[in-house]
Design a protein around this motif. Structure first.
Motif, PDB file in Angstrom:
ATOM      1  N   ALA A  89       0.857  -1.183   0.000  1.00 36.17           N
ATOM      2  CA  ALA A  89       0.000   0.000   0.000  1.00 36.17           C
ATOM      3  C   ALA A  89       0.892   1.231   0.000  1.00 36.17           C
ATOM      4  O   ALA A  89       1.795   1.350   0.835  1.00 36.17           O
ATOM      5  N   PHE A  90       0.671   2.127  -0.936  1.00 36.78           N
ATOM      6  CA  PHE A  90       1.476   3.346  -1.027  1.00 36.78           C
ATOM      7  C   PHE A  90       1.397   4.102   0.296  1.00 36.78           C
ATOM      8  O   PHE A  90       0.334   4.242   0.878  1.00 36.78           O
ATOM      9  N   GLY A  91       2.539   4.567   0.766  1.00 30.46           N
ATOM     10  CA  GLY A  91       2.573   5.358   1.983  1.00 30.46           C
ATOM     11  C   GLY A  91       2.724   4.554   3.261  1.00 30.46           C
ATOM     12  O   GLY A  91       2.733   5.142   4.344  1.00 30.46           O
ATOM     13  N   GLN A  92       2.846   3.223   3.152  1.00 37.38           N
ATOM     14  CA  GLN A  92       3.117   2.467   4.372  1.00 37.38           C
ATOM     15  C   GLN A  92       4.445   2.945   4.939  1.00 37.38           C
ATOM     16  O   GLN A  92       5.352   3.338   4.210  1.00 37.38           O
ATOM     17  N   LYS A  93       4.558   2.880   6.251  1.00 37.67           N
ATOM     18  CA  LYS A  93       5.774   3.346   6.914  1.00 37.67           C
ATOM     19  C   LYS A  93       6.767   2.203   7.072  1.00 37.67           C
ATOM     20  O   LYS A  93       6.402   1.117   7.522  1.00 37.67           O
ATOM     21  N   ALA A  94       8.019   2.504   6.706  1.00 35.69           N
ATOM     22  CA  ALA A  94       9.096   1.525   6.832  1.00 35.69           C
ATOM     23  C   ALA A  94      10.230   2.130   7.650  1.00 35.69           C
ATOM     24  O   ALA A  94      10.498   3.333   7.579  1.00 35.69           O
ATOM     25  N   LEU A  95      10.887   1.275   8.413  1.00 36.66           N
ATOM     26  CA  LEU A  95      12.049   1.664   9.211  1.00 36.66           C
ATOM     27  C   LEU A  95      13.205   0.763   8.819  1.00 36.66           C
ATOM     28  O   LEU A  95      13.059  -0.460   8.769  1.00 36.66           O
ATOM     29  N   VAL A  96      14.347   1.376   8.542  1.00 38.93           N
ATOM     30  CA  VAL A  96      15.566   0.618   8.250  1.00 38.93           C
ATOM     31  C   VAL A  96      16.530   0.864   9.394  1.00 38.93           C
ATOM     32  O   VAL A  96      16.919   2.003   9.671  1.00 38.93           O
ATOM     33  N   ILE A  97      16.887  -0.206  10.054  1.00 39.03           N
ATOM     34  CA  ILE A  97      17.741  -0.150  11.241  1.00 39.03           C
ATOM     35  C   ILE A  97      19.190  -0.369  10.832  1.00 39.03           C
ATOM     36  O   ILE A  97      19.501  -1.324  10.121  1.00 39.03           O
ATOM     37  N   GLY A  98      20.064   0.514  11.300  1.00 36.51           N
ATOM     38  CA  GLY A  98      21.470   0.403  10.922  1.00 36.51           C
ATOM     39  C   GLY A  98      21.599   0.541   9.419  1.00 36.51           C
ATOM     40  O   GLY A  98      22.133  -0.339   8.745  1.00 36.51           O
ATOM     41  N   CYS A  99      21.131   1.642   8.881  1.00 36.55           N
ATOM     42  CA  CYS A  99      20.966   1.803   7.431  1.00 36.55           C
ATOM     43  C   CYS A  99      22.269   1.889   6.648  1.00 36.55           C
ATOM     44  O   CYS A  99      22.242   1.801   5.418  1.00 36.55           O
ATOM     45  N   GLY A 100      23.394   2.046   7.336  1.00 36.39           N
ATOM     46  CA  GLY A 100      24.659   2.092   6.610  1.00 36.39           C
ATOM     47  C   GLY A 100      24.673   3.206   5.583  1.00 36.39           C
ATOM     48  O   GLY A 100      24.429   4.370   5.902  1.00 36.39           O
ATOM     49  N   LEU A 101      24.901   2.851   4.329  1.00 32.93           N
ATOM     50  CA  LEU A 101      25.015   3.844   3.264  1.00 32.93           C
ATOM     51  C   LEU A 101      23.705   4.098   2.531  1.00 32.93           C
ATOM     52  O   LEU A 101      23.681   4.813   1.530  1.00 32.93           O
ATOM     53  N   GLY A 102      22.591   3.518   2.999  1.00 35.87           N
ATOM     54  CA  GLY A 102      21.272   3.915   2.545  1.00 35.87           C
ATOM     55  C   GLY A 102      20.626   3.144   1.413  1.00 35.87           C
ATOM     56  O   GLY A 102      19.496   3.450   1.028  1.00 35.87           O
ATOM     57  N   ALA A 106      11.931   3.255  -0.373  1.00 40.20           N
ATOM     58  CA  ALA A 106      11.321   4.533  -0.765  1.00 40.20           C
ATOM     59  C   ALA A 106      10.879   4.490  -2.226  1.00 40.20           C
ATOM     60  O   ALA A 106       9.808   5.010  -2.574  1.00 40.20           O
ATOM     61  N   ASN A 107      11.668   3.844  -3.058  1.00 33.79           N
ATOM     62  CA  ASN A 107      11.322   3.739  -4.476  1.00 33.79           C
ATOM     63  C   ASN A 107      10.065   2.913  -4.714  1.00 33.79           C
ATOM     64  O   ASN A 107       9.428   3.040  -5.758  1.00 33.79           O
ATOM     65  N   LEU A 108       9.688   2.094  -3.752  1.00 37.26           N
ATOM     66  CA  LEU A 108       8.454   1.308  -3.847  1.00 37.26           C
ATOM     67  C   LEU A 108       7.257   2.055  -3.263  1.00 37.26           C
ATOM     68  O   LEU A 108       6.147   1.535  -3.266  1.00 37.26           O
ATOM     69  N   GLY A 109       7.483   3.230  -2.730  1.00 35.71           N
ATOM     70  CA  GLY A 109       6.388   4.023  -2.203  1.00 35.71           C
ATOM     71  C   GLY A 109       6.257   4.022  -0.698  1.00 35.71           C
ATOM     72  O   GLY A 109       5.322   4.615  -0.159  1.00 35.71           O
ATOM     73  N   PHE A 110       7.185   3.378  -0.008  1.00 36.72           N
ATOM     74  CA  PHE A 110       7.173   3.425   1.449  1.00 36.72           C
ATOM     75  C   PHE A 110       7.574   4.819   1.921  1.00 36.72           C
ATOM     76  O   PHE A 110       8.406   5.483   1.296  1.00 36.72           O
ATOM     77  N   GLU A 111       7.024   5.235   3.036  1.00 33.66           N
ATOM     78  CA  GLU A 111       7.484   6.424   3.754  1.00 33.66           C
ATOM     79  C   GLU A 111       8.564   5.917   4.704  1.00 33.66           C
ATOM     80  O   GLU A 111       8.260   5.245   5.687  1.00 33.66           O
ATOM     81  N   VAL A 112       9.825   6.207   4.393  1.00 33.50           N
ATOM     82  CA  VAL A 112      10.949   5.540   5.055  1.00 33.50           C
ATOM     83  C   VAL A 112      11.668   6.447   6.045  1.00 33.50           C
ATOM     84  O   VAL A 112      12.028   7.578   5.728  1.00 33.50           O
ATOM     85  N   THR A 113      11.895   5.888   7.223  1.00 29.83           N
ATOM     86  CA  THR A 113      12.830   6.436   8.191  1.00 29.83           C
ATOM     87  C   THR A 113      13.966   5.433   8.263  1.00 29.83           C
ATOM     88  O   THR A 113      13.723   4.224   8.339  1.00 29.83           O
ATOM     89  N   ALA A 114      15.183   5.921   8.198  1.00 29.78           N
ATOM     90  CA  ALA A 114      16.352   5.042   8.258  1.00 29.78           C
ATOM     91  C   ALA A 114      17.322   5.632   9.263  1.00 29.78           C
ATOM     92  O   ALA A 114      17.590   6.830   9.244  1.00 29.78           O
ATOM     93  N   PHE A 115      17.817   4.780  10.159  1.00 27.48           N
ATOM     94  CA  PHE A 115      18.751   5.310  11.146  1.00 27.48           C
ATOM     95  C   PHE A 115      20.003   4.476  11.249  1.00 27.48           C
ATOM     96  O   PHE A 115      20.035   3.306  10.883  1.00 27.48           O
ATOM     97  N   ASP A 116      21.028   5.132  11.736  1.00 23.21           N
ATOM     98  CA  ASP A 116      22.302   4.489  12.004  1.00 23.21           C
ATOM     99  C   ASP A 116      22.902   5.191  13.208  1.00 23.21           C
ATOM    100  O   ASP A 116      22.651   6.381  13.435  1.00 23.21           O
ATOM    101  N   ILE A 117      23.690   4.469  13.961  1.00 23.62           N
ATOM    102  CA  ILE A 117      24.366   5.058  15.121  1.00 23.62           C
ATOM    103  C   ILE A 117      25.488   5.994  14.682  1.00 23.62           C
ATOM    104  O   ILE A 117      25.905   6.865  15.423  1.00 23.62           O
ATOM    105  N   SER A 118      25.941   5.824  13.459  1.00 16.12           N
ATOM    106  CA  SER A 118      27.075   6.583  12.954  1.00 16.12           C
ATOM    107  C   SER A 118      26.639   7.876  12.268  1.00 16.12           C
ATOM    108  O   SER A 118      26.025   7.840  11.198  1.00 16.12           O
ATOM    109  N   PRO A 119      26.990   9.033  12.840  1.00 21.06           N
ATOM    110  CA  PRO A 119      26.708  10.295  12.152  1.00 21.06           C
ATOM    111  C   PRO A 119      27.390  10.361  10.784  1.00 21.06           C
ATOM    112  O   PRO A 119      26.846  10.933   9.838  1.00 21.06           O
TER     113      PRO A 119
END
Length: 165
Positions: free
Chosen positions: A66-79, A86-99
């Motif tokens: 479903a377009f707009g579903q929320k996705a979380l990527v843990i330890g996203c590395g280089l993205g 995101a290219n599939l239509g997810f609303e994506v939050t991605a995080f990493d401990i490394s600034p």
């Protein structure tokens, strides 16, 4: 994680992880590695500059979403995984401990819709993302952590998945 990496890189990563564990900071070594790499992706053992093949396979077998579903990527590395979602239509939050890793993502994907965030899997507040995502993707992180913190990491990952996610 190290199957095709030069032996000296494998040894260096193990040393960084060991030092971090001795300091009771089991995930602190990720920032050290990304910072030392100075933009050289060959110095990041898991950086393939493409979405993980298992993620690609799973997404191919489980579409449509479903377009707009929320996705979380843990330890996203280089993205790359975040961008694939995101290219599939997810609303994506991605995080990493490394600034440094997050800055690298933003540099690689300057026009991205992904919300890249610096966060620590062990310090995310309970309400911040609790039960907030339809799809949560974690790959190559838990196995890189010491055994004594893996249960806490897995519990944290599970806490992000929304009912029915």
């Amino acid at each position: 994680m190290f199957e095709q990496q030069p032996e000296n890189l494998q040894l260096h990563v193990r040393q960084l992880a060991s030092v971090a564990q001795q300091k009771s900071e089991p995930s602190a070594w990720f920032e050290v590695l990304y910072a030392e790499a100075q933009g050289d992706t060959t110095q990041i053992p898991w950086a393939k500059l493409a979405p993980h093949p298992y993620l690609q396979e799973w997404l191919a077998e489980h579409q449509p979403f479903a377009f707009g579903q929320k996705a979380l990527v843990i330890g996203c590395g280089l993205g790359d995984d975040a961008e694939a979602l995101a290219n599939l239509g997810f609303e994506v939050t991605a995080f990493d401990i490394s600034p440094t890793a997050i800055a690298w993502c933003q540099e690689r994907f300057p026009n991205s819709a992904v919300n890249y965030v610096v966060a620590d899997l062990f310090a995310v507040t309970a309400q911040q993302w609790h039960l907030g995502f339809d799809f949560v993707f974690e790959c190559r992180n838990i196995q890189a952590l010491p055994l004594n913190v893996r249960y806490a990491a897995i519990s944290s990952v599970a806490s992000f998945v929304a009912p029915g996610g």
